[in-house]
Design an enzyme around this catalytic site. Structure first.
Site, PDB file in Angstrom:
ATOM      1  N   GLU A 273     -50.291 -14.092  37.509  1.00 41.97           N
ATOM      2  CA  GLU A 273     -49.340 -15.344  37.506  1.00 41.97           C
ATOM      3  C   GLU A 273     -48.531 -15.309  36.456  1.00 41.97           C
ATOM      4  O   GLU A 273     -48.467 -16.271  35.678  1.00 41.97           O
ATOM      5  CB  GLU A 273     -50.437 -16.466  37.478  1.00 41.97           C
ATOM      6  CG  GLU A 273     -51.128 -16.667  38.877  1.00 41.97           C
ATOM      7  CD  GLU A 273     -51.899 -18.083  39.081  1.00 41.97           C
ATOM      8  OE1 GLU A 273     -51.805 -19.033  37.967  1.00 41.97           O
ATOM      9  OE2 GLU A 273     -52.513 -18.229  40.235  1.00 41.97           O
TER      10      GLU A 273
ATOM     11  N   GLU B  26     -55.771 -14.878  45.387  1.00 40.58           N
ATOM     12  CA  GLU B  26     -56.558 -16.135  45.006  1.00 40.58           C
ATOM     13  C   GLU B  26     -56.292 -17.141  46.014  1.00 40.58           C
ATOM     14  O   GLU B  26     -55.123 -17.565  46.058  1.00 40.58           O
ATOM     15  CB  GLU B  26     -55.967 -16.681  43.633  1.00 40.58           C
ATOM     16  CG  GLU B  26     -56.476 -15.972  42.443  1.00 40.58           C
ATOM     17  CD  GLU B  26     -56.159 -16.549  41.091  1.00 40.58           C
ATOM     18  OE1 GLU B  26     -56.062 -17.905  41.072  1.00 40.58           O
ATOM     19  OE2 GLU B  26     -55.775 -15.907  40.135  1.00 40.58           O
TER      20      GLU B  26
HETATM   21  O1  AHR Z   1     -58.937 -19.370  39.530  1.00 40.78           O
HETATM   22  C1  AHR Z   1     -58.587 -20.121  38.474  1.00 40.78           C
HETATM   23  C2  AHR Z   1     -57.362 -19.717  38.107  1.00 40.78           C
HETATM   24  O2  AHR Z   1     -56.175 -20.187  38.965  1.00 40.78           O
HETATM   25  C3  AHR Z   1     -56.939 -18.450  37.716  1.00 40.78           C
HETATM   26  O3  AHR Z   1     -57.316 -18.282  36.405  1.00 40.78           O
HETATM   27  C4  AHR Z   1     -55.343 -18.509  37.760  1.00 40.78           C
HETATM   28  O4  AHR Z   1     -54.885 -16.891  38.076  1.00 40.78           O
HETATM   29  C5  AHR Z   1     -54.924 -19.602  38.654  1.00 40.78           C
HETATM   30  O5  AHR Z   1     -54.175 -20.337  38.215  1.00 40.78           O
END
Ligand code: AHR
Length: 498
Positions: free
Chosen positions: A172, A291
């Site tokens: 990210e 994610e």
């Molecule tokens: O999964 C929780 C968080 O969400 C992770 O660390 C990040 O990559 C995202 O913002």
């Protein structure tokens, strides 16, 4: 209400890469400490890995697990987590305002993954660090021997390389919350140079470049394009991240969020292919949705947690039956795009926005979202068939046409099985769902499993861990080559034919 699904063996979406059923363990909250690892727990093995948690994970049949972050990785020094545990430093983790003791690092995690029958998807730090540390890490993990880091691994007790095949180039990096966030130009350049050195060390690896942290990021689109313009020839995938919330407390809207996931995927595919066209490239970049989940329940509670604790109870969403219905729809969305989504990670796996919860020193149990994931991961292997669906729709701010039935079918040629996954989004309508099996002559019903509950807000907790569970009570009748399945209001359904 009636709906109809026609299945055709030749109308395929594509072969499902099993890695779309991946998950994620970050050094965050109690995911590692008190989650997968708790020496002294009555079920822990020789390395301190909880076996009650391991058994649940094995039920999910997870082929790949992303590690060690997440936001955590952008300040992580991987060397802290190798070798003699007594000498490992305690560090400030700026991402989660926690203390990281480094009792678990890549040495332990790759062993845990083996025991969980899973591969590792490893992320490198492109926040506070760069190509040199990424090169050192891949040398430690994947190089045979005879060099400083590969010999250090051998000295630490691991003669054979870990052979980690999938690597994320940071995490990210577009997000202002990220330690050392970057512009698309800055990230594109460092990702390109890091990719080059990593593939020089091990040409057999696959690399994931960071896409946007969500569809609503202001830089979405330009970010992907710029990053891919820099990295196209060196990476294999671009990542997508998205979490869904239900702040509006409106099931009609919430359960339609999977359509947003589909839009996100289709938009990123379009950008990848436009860069491909511009570059006159023969290579196709695929997607790693590394994610995804529902995440909002714990936001208020997390704000009250004091910083700098060890393994604080962060992001411990307690999931409802309603969340499980959306997770079912999201899984269907991923399967429907398996031609381009080759990896995906349910974020995360234990305690932190997770299908599995534990008490420190106590029990482990399955949250509501555990079940649709378990079903699709186990039965959604093979070829995804295009859902030719006739179904009534409703209208809301997400789409003018939200189908009451969300569905996809998977043909497992090896097992000679066809499995239909379906969510009924209607609050009060039972749907007579006819499935045309003409091309699957003589298919017999194996089982119609359903998950229903009178209360959309029902949860599984330590004291009531089996409140929301699936059962093989679904009703499906076969007449000639048509199956008629009864989809109850607000239900998750898995209908298997063989
Ligand atoms: O999964 C929780 C968080 O969400 C992770 O660390 C990040 O990559 C995202 O913002």
């Amino acid at each position: 209400m009636k709906a109809k699904l026609t299945l055709s063996k030749i109308s395929k979406i594509g072969t499902i890469d099993k890695r779309i059923y991946g998950s994620f363990i970050e050094h965050l909250g109690r995911a590692v400490y008190g989650g997968i690892y708790e020496p002294g727990h009555e079920t822990s093995d020789d390395m301190g890995f909880r076996q009650d948690v391991m058994e649940l994970i094995k039920e999910l049949n997870i082929p790949i697990v992303r590690y060690p972050g997440g936001n955590f990785v952008s300040g992580y020094r991987w060397e802290d987590g190798i070798g003699d545990k007594a000498k490992r430093p305690r560090r400030l983790d700026l991402a989660w305002k926690s203390i990281e003791t480094n009792e678990v690092g890549v040495d332990e995690f790759q062993e845990w993954a083996k025991r969980a029958n899973s591969d590792v998807m490893m992320a490198v730090n492109l926040g506070t660090r760069g190509p040199q540390e990424a090169q050192d890490l891949i040398e430690y993990c994947n190089f045979q021997g005879g060099t400083y880091y590969s010999d250090l691994r051998r000295k630490n007790g691991f003669e054979k390389p870990f052979d980690i095949k999938v690597w994320c180039l940071g995490n990210e990096m577009d997000g202002p919350w990220q330690t050392c966030a970057k512009t698309a130009e800055e990230y594109g350049r460092i990702a390109c140079e890091t990719a080059k050195v990593m593939k020089w060390v091990d040409p057999s690896i696959e690399l994931v470049a960071c896409g946007s942290s969500g569809l609503t990021m202001p830089t979405f689109g330009d970010w992907e394009r710029t990053v891919l313009e820099h990295t196209y020839d060196y990476v294999d995938y671009i990542s997508l991240h998205q979490y869904y919330n239900n702040y509006e407390n409106d099931p009609d809207v919430f359960l339609a969020r999977s359509l947003e996931m589909e839009t996100f995927i289709e938009s990123v595919v379009a950008i990848c292919d436009s860069v491909k066209a511009k570059k006159h490239s023969k290579k196709t970049i695929n997607l790693s949705f590394d994610e995804w989940n529902v995440w909002f329940h714990s936001h208020g509670q997390d704000k009250r947690i004091e910083p700098w604790g060890k393994a604080p109870s962060l992001l411990e969403d307690v999931y409802t039956f309603e969340d499980a219905l959306l997770v079912g729809c999201l899984l269907i969305a991923l399967v429907k795009h398996c031609d381009r989504v080759k990896m995906a990670c349910l974020a995360q796996l234990v305690n932190v926005i997770a299908p599995i919860m534990t008490e420190n020193g106590g029990a482990a149990w399955a949250q509501t979202i555990f079940y649709p994931f378990m079903h699709v991961s186990n039965y959604g292997r093979g070829t995804a068939l295009k859902p030719i669906l006739e179904c009534e729709t409703y209208e809301n701010k997400i789409s003018d046409k939200v189908p009451y039935v969300e569905t996809v079918a998977v043909h497992n040629e090896e097992k000679n099985e066809v499995v239909v996954f379906a969510v009924n989004r209607s609050a009060d309508q039972t749907i007579d769902f006819s499935i045309d099996l003409t091309e699957f002559q003589n298919a017999k019903l194996v089982e119609h499993t359903e998950m229903i509950h009178a209360d959309l807000k029902a949860t599984n907790t330590a004291s009531n861990p089996k409140n929301v569970v699936p059962s093989a009570t679904g009703v499906t009748k076969i007449e000639e080559n048509t199956a008629i399945a009864t989809l109850k209001p607000y239900s998750w359904n898995v209908i298997r034919f063989s």
